[in-house]
Design an enzyme around this catalytic site. Structure first.
Site, PDB file in Angstrom:
ATOM      1  N   LYS A  92       0.141   2.286   4.975  1.00 50.79           N
ATOM      2  CA  LYS A  92       1.592   2.427   5.110  1.00 50.79           C
ATOM      3  C   LYS A  92       2.033   3.867   5.411  1.00 50.79           C
ATOM      4  O   LYS A  92       3.019   4.095   6.092  1.00 50.79           O
ATOM      5  CB  LYS A  92       2.287   1.908   3.858  1.00 50.79           C
ATOM      6  N   GLU A 114      13.528  -0.089   1.507  1.00 54.58           N
ATOM      7  CA  GLU A 114      13.499  -1.163   0.527  1.00 54.58           C
ATOM      8  C   GLU A 114      12.036  -1.505   0.289  1.00 54.58           C
ATOM      9  O   GLU A 114      11.179  -1.262   1.141  1.00 54.58           O
ATOM     10  CB  GLU A 114      14.287  -2.383   1.006  1.00 54.58           C
ATOM     11  N   SER A 387      -7.084  -2.579   4.631  1.00 54.59           N
ATOM     12  CA  SER A 387      -5.773  -1.923   4.683  1.00 54.59           C
ATOM     13  C   SER A 387      -5.450  -1.059   3.471  1.00 54.59           C
ATOM     14  O   SER A 387      -4.660  -0.121   3.577  1.00 54.59           O
ATOM     15  CB  SER A 387      -4.679  -2.970   4.879  1.00 54.59           C
TER      16      SER A 387
END
Ligand SMILES: *Cc1c(COP(=O)(O)O)cnc(C)c1O
Length: 422
Positions: A92, A114, A387
């Site tokens: 991310k 969010e 990931s």
């Protein structure tokens, strides 16, 4: 090689994507599109982006040959792209850095985001601390309770976490609240979206920032394959888990023209694809509009978003990035499901066989790779996007295994399922 130029100028991937947002956001979205168009190929912007990725994130992340796992499966060689080794423990951060750099250039001192499980919130709070930006993270009140370690991380990093009390008090309510904030504070506020969803240009922009993953793999794989005496430049298959779809788009995108490489996205099948308790938007959903774009969503006959379920909070989302809907439609990518139980088994297996604790999201991709490897030859290869790391998930795994790891004496005699006797 397949030529692939997506999306079109208005952000459409075939009949998916686009921009479905209230008029009050038209100005903000236009401003963002113009800024991204100006900087996306700007040498100075790209130089800084890659410098941040090198020195703050720790890129390039390695590709690792999972030799023991490959041998035990008895088929294809399995390689892991180690996004779990990035700063903050997942992919991310790649995207968040790109968007925060844009925010600075656009003169926006305030960032909102969010978050559901808190991973995107932590990544955003991290980069805001690094750049001295004000950071406000909206989070459903229910999620605030469930994810208290991540809430505390965000606070340590200087972010304000706003619990959202409306609706089901989860991710979709936090999303609405973030949108409301953006409309009210467009002048000084940048909205950082955490996956390849949202109105144009977000799906394209997030994909571009995450494509560093696949671009590195294109350079790394020939050498890794040669070491295993495999005479190919590219893997036979690339596998990634799909929540919103950003880590998958990041590793898929540079491989799209290389048609001999299968692209396989793994959705959360939860308790089974036909159980009604899953998050498999591409396999069990239908076309509709969600979060500013047209894509595949899980909805009932009246177009109401249905409840989703997954063991991994990061895959628990009723939509998916529009580019995946397009790749499925043109047949360039395939989408499969892995259940909670299969993912959990793969989680334990990778811990014990390779010494890597994977995120439960990534465990879905690992589980499918294990199944596929058995059907391929030993001179074939599979590249899995790992990931994220699983530290954040050990509480969930301990609960499911009946272990209370805060209560040491009770751990005695509780060998983890599948492990040696304690
Ligand atoms: C958030 C998250 C995902 C799911 O998001 P995508 O946008 O589908 O990549 C997958 N893995 C990890 C480790 C995550 O934190």
């Amino acid at each position: 090689m397949l030529s692939y130029q997506q999306p079109d100028a208005s952000g459409h991937f075939g009949r998916y994507g686009g921009s479905f947002a209230s008029e009050t956001l038209t100005h903000a979205l236009t401003e963002l599109r113009e800024a991204y168009a100006r900087y996306q190929n700007d040498p100075e912007f790209l130089k800084e982006f890659h410098s941040e990725l090198a020195h703050f994130v720790g890129r390039p992340s390695p590709v690792y040959h999972a030799a023991r796992m490959s041998r035990e499966m008895g088929g294809a060689q399995i390689f892991l792209k180690r996004e779990d080794l990035n700063h903050t423990g997942a992919h991310k951060i790649n995207n968040v850095i790109g968007q925060a750099m844009l925010a600075r250039r656009m003169g926006k001192p305030r960032v909102i985001a969010e978050t559901g499980a808190g991973q995107h919130g932590v990544a955003t709070a991290t980069i805001c601390a690094r750049y001295g930006l004000e950071c406000v993270v909206y989070m459903g009140a229910e999620d605030v309770k469930r994810q208290s370690p991540n809430v505390y991380r965000m606070k340590l990093l200087g972010a304000t976490v706003v619990p959202v009390e409306s609706g089901s008090r989860t991710l979709k309510d936090a999303l609405n609240e973030a949108m409301r904030d953006w409309v009210a504070n467009v002048d000084d506020t940048f909205y950082i979206i955490g996956t390849v969803a949202g109105p144009h240009p977000y799906p394209m922009m997030v994909r571009d920032f995450q494509s560093v993953i696949g671009t590195e793999c294109l350079a790394q794989m020939p050498g890794m394959l040669a070491e295993q005496r495999i005479a190919a430049e590219h893997p036979d298959a690339v596998i990634a888990c799909v929540g919103g779809g950003s880590n998958a788009m990041g590793i898929f995108h540079p491989y799209i023209p290389h048609q001999n490489t299968r692209l396989i996205g793994v959705e959360a099948a939860g308790e089974g694809l036909d159980s009604g308790k899953h998050s498999a938007s591409l396999q069990r959903g239908s076309a509709g509009v969600l979060h500013g774009n047209r894509t595949f969503i899980l909805q009932d006959q009246n177009g109401q978003i249905t409840e989703t379920h997954s063991i991994s909070a990061g895959l628990d989302y009723p939509g998916v990035g529009p580019e995946h809907a397009w790749l499925q439609e043109i047949g360039r990518a395939e989408y499969v499901g892995i259940t909670d139980k299969e993912a959990l088994d793969a989680f334990h297996y990778l811990c014990r066989t390779e010494g890597i604790i994977p995120a439960l999201e990534s465990s879905h991709a690992v589980a499918y790779a294990m199944q596929l490897a058995k059907t391929l030859r030993t001179d074939q290869s599979i590249l899995v996007n790992l990931s994220g790391r699983g530290d954040k998930d050990i509480g969930t795994v301990a609960d499911l295994s009946g272990v209370d790891f805060y209560d040491r004496p009770s751990m005695r005699g509780h060998a983890v399922k599948g492990g040696p006797a304690a």
